[in-house]
Every structure is written in C-alpha cells, then in structure tokens.
Design a protein around this motif. Structure first.
Motif, PDB file in Angstrom:
ATOM      1  N   GLY A  57       0.806  -1.211   0.000  1.00 15.05           N
ATOM      2  CA  GLY A  57       0.000   0.000   0.000  1.00 15.05           C
ATOM      3  C   GLY A  57       0.837   1.258   0.000  1.00 15.05           C
ATOM      4  O   GLY A  57       0.543   2.229  -0.717  1.00 15.05           O
ATOM      5  N   ARG A  58       1.893   1.268   0.800  1.00 15.45           N
ATOM      6  CA  ARG A  58       2.796   2.416   0.822  1.00 15.45           C
ATOM      7  C   ARG A  58       3.530   2.566  -0.498  1.00 15.45           C
ATOM      8  O   ARG A  58       3.733   3.678  -0.993  1.00 15.45           O
ATOM      9  CB  ARG A  58       3.821   2.268   1.959  1.00 15.45           C
ATOM     10  CG  ARG A  58       3.278   2.461   3.365  1.00 15.45           C
ATOM     11  CD  ARG A  58       3.010   3.927   3.692  1.00 15.45           C
ATOM     12  NE  ARG A  58       4.066   4.814   3.228  1.00 15.45           N
ATOM     13  CZ  ARG A  58       5.270   4.955   3.821  1.00 15.45           C
ATOM     14  NH1 ARG A  58       5.570   4.246   4.908  1.00 15.45           N
ATOM     15  NH2 ARG A  58       6.152   5.798   3.342  1.00 15.45           N
ATOM     16  N   VAL A  59       3.935   1.448  -1.079  1.00 13.86           N
ATOM     17  CA  VAL A  59       4.612   1.508  -2.376  1.00 13.86           C
ATOM     18  C   VAL A  59       3.683   2.110  -3.425  1.00 13.86           C
ATOM     19  O   VAL A  59       4.099   2.938  -4.243  1.00 13.86           O
ATOM     20  CB  VAL A  59       5.099   0.106  -2.810  1.00 13.86           C
ATOM     21  CG1 VAL A  59       5.520   0.097  -4.275  1.00 13.86           C
ATOM     22  CG2 VAL A  59       6.265  -0.336  -1.930  1.00 13.86           C
ATOM     23  N   ARG A  60       2.426   1.710  -3.399  1.00 15.00           N
ATOM     24  CA  ARG A  60       1.453   2.248  -4.357  1.00 15.00           C
ATOM     25  C   ARG A  60       1.358   3.771  -4.240  1.00 15.00           C
ATOM     26  O   ARG A  60       1.360   4.486  -5.246  1.00 15.00           O
ATOM     27  CB  ARG A  60       0.093   1.609  -4.121  1.00 15.00           C
ATOM     28  CG  ARG A  60      -1.025   2.143  -5.012  1.00 15.00           C
ATOM     29  CD  ARG A  60      -2.356   1.488  -4.649  1.00 15.00           C
ATOM     30  NE  ARG A  60      -3.471   2.138  -5.295  1.00 15.00           N
ATOM     31  CZ  ARG A  60      -3.945   1.805  -6.494  1.00 15.00           C
ATOM     32  NH1 ARG A  60      -3.376   0.826  -7.176  1.00 15.00           N
ATOM     33  NH2 ARG A  60      -4.978   2.442  -7.011  1.00 15.00           N
ATOM     34  N   ALA A  85      -0.477  -2.995  -7.088  1.00 15.72           N
ATOM     35  CA  ALA A  85      -1.564  -2.724  -8.033  1.00 15.72           C
ATOM     36  C   ALA A  85      -1.608  -1.282  -8.523  1.00 15.72           C
ATOM     37  O   ALA A  85      -2.552  -0.554  -8.232  1.00 15.72           O
ATOM     38  CB  ALA A  85      -2.906  -3.092  -7.384  1.00 15.72           C
ATOM     39  N   PRO A  86      -0.614  -0.825  -9.282  1.00 15.03           N
ATOM     40  CA  PRO A  86      -0.685   0.527  -9.832  1.00 15.03           C
ATOM     41  C   PRO A  86      -1.843   0.666 -10.808  1.00 15.03           C
ATOM     42  O   PRO A  86      -2.174  -0.269 -11.535  1.00 15.03           O
ATOM     43  CB  PRO A  86       0.662   0.677 -10.552  1.00 15.03           C
ATOM     44  CG  PRO A  86       1.062  -0.723 -10.894  1.00 15.03           C
ATOM     45  CD  PRO A  86       0.567  -1.563  -9.756  1.00 15.03           C
ATOM     46  N   ASP A  87      -2.484   1.840 -10.812  1.00 11.84           N
ATOM     47  CA  ASP A  87      -3.621   2.011 -11.709  1.00 11.84           C
ATOM     48  C   ASP A  87      -3.146   2.383 -13.108  1.00 11.84           C
ATOM     49  O   ASP A  87      -1.972   2.649 -13.353  1.00 11.84           O
ATOM     50  CB  ASP A  87      -4.618   3.030 -11.158  1.00 11.84           C
ATOM     51  CG  ASP A  87      -4.004   4.396 -10.927  1.00 11.84           C
ATOM     52  OD1 ASP A  87      -3.137   4.821 -11.721  1.00 11.84           O
ATOM     53  OD2 ASP A  87      -4.393   5.064  -9.955  1.00 11.84           O
ATOM     54  N   PHE A 241       7.156 -10.218  -6.607  1.00 12.21           N
ATOM     55  CA  PHE A 241       7.001  -9.027  -7.433  1.00 12.21           C
ATOM     56  C   PHE A 241       5.943  -9.198  -8.512  1.00 12.21           C
ATOM     57  O   PHE A 241       5.705 -10.310  -9.008  1.00 12.21           O
ATOM     58  CB  PHE A 241       8.322  -8.696  -8.136  1.00 12.21           C
ATOM     59  CG  PHE A 241       9.422  -8.249  -7.218  1.00 12.21           C
ATOM     60  CD1 PHE A 241       9.450  -6.963  -6.708  1.00 12.21           C
ATOM     61  CD2 PHE A 241      10.456  -9.115  -6.890  1.00 12.21           C
ATOM     62  CE1 PHE A 241      10.467  -6.548  -5.872  1.00 12.21           C
ATOM     63  CE2 PHE A 241      11.484  -8.707  -6.062  1.00 12.21           C
ATOM     64  CZ  PHE A 241      11.492  -7.413  -5.552  1.00 12.21           C
ATOM     65  N   ASP A 242       5.337  -8.069  -8.907  1.00 16.28           N
ATOM     66  CA  ASP A 242       4.679  -7.919 -10.191  1.00 16.28           C
ATOM     67  C   ASP A 242       5.577  -7.031 -11.036  1.00 16.28           C
ATOM     68  O   ASP A 242       6.088  -6.012 -10.548  1.00 16.28           O
ATOM     69  CB  ASP A 242       3.304  -7.262 -10.053  1.00 16.28           C
ATOM     70  CG  ASP A 242       2.280  -8.194  -9.428  1.00 16.28           C
ATOM     71  OD1 ASP A 242       2.392  -9.417  -9.616  1.00 16.28           O
ATOM     72  OD2 ASP A 242       1.372  -7.687  -8.744  1.00 16.28           O
ATOM     73  N   SER A 243       5.785  -7.415 -12.293  1.00 17.55           N
ATOM     74  CA  SER A 243       6.649  -6.638 -13.175  1.00 17.55           C
ATOM     75  C   SER A 243       5.855  -6.036 -14.328  1.00 17.55           C
ATOM     76  O   SER A 243       4.841  -6.586 -14.764  1.00 17.55           O
ATOM     77  CB  SER A 243       7.792  -7.500 -13.723  1.00 17.55           C
ATOM     78  OG  SER A 243       8.814  -7.630 -12.762  1.00 17.55           O
ATOM     79  N   PHE A 244       6.381  -4.919 -14.814  1.00 17.33           N
ATOM     80  CA  PHE A 244       5.744  -4.153 -15.879  1.00 17.33           C
ATOM     81  C   PHE A 244       6.832  -3.751 -16.863  1.00 17.33           C
ATOM     82  O   PHE A 244       7.932  -3.352 -16.467  1.00 17.33           O
ATOM     83  CB  PHE A 244       5.064  -2.914 -15.303  1.00 17.33           C
ATOM     84  CG  PHE A 244       4.098  -3.239 -14.193  1.00 17.33           C
ATOM     85  CD1 PHE A 244       2.739  -3.354 -14.449  1.00 17.33           C
ATOM     86  CD2 PHE A 244       4.549  -3.466 -12.893  1.00 17.33           C
ATOM     87  CE1 PHE A 244       1.859  -3.692 -13.422  1.00 17.33           C
ATOM     88  CE2 PHE A 244       3.670  -3.792 -11.873  1.00 17.33           C
ATOM     89  CZ  PHE A 244       2.321  -3.906 -12.141  1.00 17.33           C
ATOM     90  N   GLY A 245       6.527  -3.882 -18.171  1.00 15.50           N
ATOM     91  CA  GLY A 245       7.527  -3.571 -19.184  1.00 15.50           C
ATOM     92  C   GLY A 245       6.973  -2.682 -20.257  1.00 15.50           C
ATOM     93  O   GLY A 245       5.778  -2.360 -20.291  1.00 15.50           O
ATOM     94  N   PRO A 246       7.820  -2.270 -21.174  1.00 15.39           N
ATOM     95  CA  PRO A 246       7.356  -1.478 -22.309  1.00 15.39           C
ATOM     96  C   PRO A 246       6.337  -2.262 -23.139  1.00 15.39           C
ATOM     97  O   PRO A 246       6.414  -3.498 -23.207  1.00 15.39           O
ATOM     98  CB  PRO A 246       8.642  -1.226 -23.114  1.00 15.39           C
ATOM     99  CG  PRO A 246       9.757  -1.430 -22.140  1.00 15.39           C
ATOM    100  CD  PRO A 246       9.273  -2.491 -21.202  1.00 15.39           C
TER     101      PRO A 246
END
Length: 254
Positions: A57-60, A85-87, A241-246
């Motif tokens: 939650g703090r990271v978000r 969970a970034p929006d 982790f959840d990861s996000f890429g281009p």
C-alpha cells in the motif's frame, strides 16, 4: 558500503535482493523510508528501471508521487511488491504495461550433490550448443553465455548433445559478489528425470564454493513444480514481485 546503497533507507541496505542488484545502480532517485521505498535507477541491464520494496500500500502511494514527477519519460522496466496494483493512469505516465508475476529466491546453504552428471561448460567453445539447447528448452529466456556478466554455465549431455543447461551471472558489489542463476532449460525428451534439479544444485554449489555469500534465482510465480524443486534444494522466497515492461515486450531484461 558506498554508492547507491548509501542513498537507501537503512533497512534496505542489508536486504539481499537489494545487495544483489544495487551495486550496479546509477543516477538513483529514492522516495520512501524503512517501511516502503520506490527507487528509479539506471543500470547496465535496464535503463530507467523502477523498483519498489516493502509494504504494497505504501509503495502504491509512493509510486503515484514518482509517476507525477516523471510523467512523459520512457522507462525500461518496473518491479513492485505483489499487491501494489498501480492504476492505469500511473502506468500510462511511466509508459509501462503489465508483464508477469515472479518470485526471487536465495540460499546460502549448499544443496546435496546432484545425482545426474552435470559438467561445467566453456563460455566460448560451448556457446553455440548452449544457445541451441535454449532455443528448444527455454526459448523465452534472455540469458546468453555471451552476456557481459556471465560467470559460468553448466550442462547435461546425452551423447554429444546438450539436453539441459543453466547459467550464472555475477551480481552484487566487491564486498558481496553473489551469483544469480538463469537460463535453466531441459529439452522436452529429457524432462521428468530430475535434470532441472541437478543443474540447479550443481550451479548453486559452484557459486558457494567460489565464495559467493549467497546464490539467487527468479521464477514465474505460477510455476509451482519449479517452486517445489527450489525449496527442496534449500532456496527460500525472499521477495514477490509484479513486473511491468514497455508495450510489446517479449521477455524480461537479462
């Protein structure tokens, strides 16, 4: 201890995941504290990576701040603690899309000697055979024996053919040069014979015998058979982790 590690809140300076990666970080931007932190870094592997650690939650909340500060800039990859969970608005500002969920494992205890015959491979002479094996056994991996930080590759042969391989890259700083395993693959006809476990055990033992304070590896979170193998060999999951890429990314960075 110096460089990027000194810029982090005190709690994170002794974290093994951080100590594995942070010595290569450059141009570090830090937001947060001992409970949660978000860092934006450049490194030899990833340009403008975002890493979050701690309470999801703090990271978000911290990520919203970072995204507002960096809107419109291209970012390479982002890994956040599962549940952050970034929006969509945050991801759009950073130019990223969801990619995968994965777990980071580490051990400092040598597993039993492998029962299968595992050999250490030559990073130059055996490189074509390693790549041929990976093309069939693990085609989505970005690991390669010619990478700049490769320290060792190991294999199992059936006759003259490599039927299974695993590699190790050097990570960490001069005070704690750890090994990170990657590129594990076993050809379909040689699976269900314990070769993945044997390769992992041999590489882990070699890293610890070479003086690495720990050996680490990552795995997709849904791969429960691999999880059971790694835990049986003494590995423990230390970060999720959840990861996000281009957009359009086919595989994570090496």
């Amino acid at each position: 201890m110096s460089g990027a590690l000194d810029q982090l809140p005190v709690r994170w300076r002794s974290d093994r995941f951080v100590r594995t990666d942070a010595p290569a970080w450059r141009d570090v931007v830090v937001r947060g504290d001992d409970d949660a932190v978000v860092v934006v870094v450049d490194s030899p592997r990833i340009e403008r990576a975002v890493v979050g650690l701690g309470d999801p939650g703090r990271v978000r909340a911290l990520l919203h701040q970072v995204a507002a500060e960096r809107a419109g800039r291209a970012h390479g990859w982002m890994s956040l603690p599962r549940g952050s969970a970034p929006d969509e608005a945050v991801l759009s500002r950073l130019g990223l899309t969801p990619f995968s969920s994965w777990d980071w494992f580490a051990t400092d205890a040598a597993p039993p000697e492998p029962t299968a015959s595992v050999v250490r491979l030559d990073l130059v002479h055996d490189a074509p055979a390693i790549r041929a094996c990976l093309a069939e056994a693990n085609p989505t991996t970005s690991a390669d024996p010619g990478g700049p930080h490769e320290v060792a590759w190991f294999g199992v042969r059936a006759g003259a053919e490599l039927v299974g391989v695993i590699g190790a890259g050097r990570r960490g700083g001069a005070d704690a040069p750890s090994w990170h395993l990657h590129g594990l693959g076993v050809r379909p006809e040689a699976r269900r014979q314990g070769l993945g476990a044997a390769l992992t055990a041999a590489a882990t033992r070699a890293g610890l015998e070479a003086g690495a304070p720990w050996v680490s590896l990552g795995m997709y979170a849904s791969n429960e058979p691999a999880r059971r193998v790694y835990e049986r060999l003494g590995y423990a999951c230390e970060a999720r982790f959840d990861s996000f890429g281009p957009p359009g990314s086919g595989h994570p960075p090496a």
